[in-house]
Design a protein around this motif. Sequence first.
Motif, PDB file in Angstrom:
ATOM      1  N   GLY A  34      11.162   2.092  -3.750  1.00 42.31           N
ATOM      2  CA  GLY A  34      11.710   3.240  -3.025  1.00 42.31           C
ATOM      3  C   GLY A  34      11.837   2.978  -1.539  1.00 42.31           C
ATOM      4  O   GLY A  34      12.835   3.356  -0.918  1.00 42.31           O
ATOM      5  N   CYS A  39      15.812   2.528  -5.308  1.00 44.07           N
ATOM      6  CA  CYS A  39      15.799   3.769  -6.071  1.00 44.07           C
ATOM      7  C   CYS A  39      15.270   4.861  -5.145  1.00 44.07           C
ATOM      8  O   CYS A  39      14.972   4.594  -3.977  1.00 44.07           O
ATOM      9  CB  CYS A  39      14.913   3.634  -7.319  1.00 44.07           C
ATOM     10  N   GLU A  40      15.157   6.071  -5.664  1.00 43.25           N
ATOM     11  CA  GLU A  40      14.589   7.152  -4.869  1.00 43.25           C
ATOM     12  C   GLU A  40      13.138   6.822  -4.508  1.00 43.25           C
ATOM     13  O   GLU A  40      12.420   6.184  -5.288  1.00 43.25           O
ATOM     14  CB  GLU A  40      14.623   8.468  -5.654  1.00 43.25           C
ATOM     15  N   LYS A  41      12.701   7.260  -3.347  1.00 42.91           N
ATOM     16  CA  LYS A  41      11.311   7.042  -2.970  1.00 42.91           C
ATOM     17  C   LYS A  41      10.387   7.724  -3.965  1.00 42.91           C
ATOM     18  O   LYS A  41      10.674   8.818  -4.451  1.00 42.91           O
ATOM     19  CB  LYS A  41      11.046   7.574  -1.562  1.00 42.91           C
TER      20      LYS A  41
END
Length: 204
Positions: free
Chosen positions: A15, A20-22
């Motif tokens: 992240g 990717c998203e945190k």
Amino acid sequence: MKIIVRSESANLWWGIYGFCEKTGWEDLNLFDENKKRIGGLCLNGKGYLRAGLDDLKNDPEETEFVEAIEKYLTDNKCHYWYYYDNKDDEDFYEVPYLAPKNHNGVKPRFMDIWHPDEGIGISTINSAIKVWAKEHLRIEDCDIEIQNEESFEDSLKSFKENEELFGGDSKVEVKFADELIEELSQHWKKPKDEVLKKLENSIK
């Protein structure tokens, strides 16, 4: 004083590096500058706690927890959630530092920090531990050193392997956001142009 922070999972760095998203939560182990363990805690972001709130509302035993989360989501401060042992527990434990006692006069065994950031980045860890140290260790200011950091190259490799293992798309399109460059510039103590060059070279 320096506080050394050791994270637990690879997806924290996925992240941070923008693959990717945190991540919304991360277990952290804390040590002093002599590498003596201070304790452990779980760092949470707003996105993680918000996402599970509806399910928790359906459980009458979680009313207090739900009310605490709802209060936390309305401001931009760090909040805490404490976990307590009973005095007659076989493995009874209390944290050795300052922490609120419950109605039995017992200090917590473990705690969560609920940070106002949506997800967890380097700056989230730094600010959370500084606030925690001020309130629980009475340290007004401290240096934070994050250890067992995955390099960008190793993190990208492990992310691709994870995607392949679970049937995802291993062709990761890497974009270096300004926020990432700024955060890594401060963390690595390098000019932003050097950080960008290092990241670009790592994916060639």
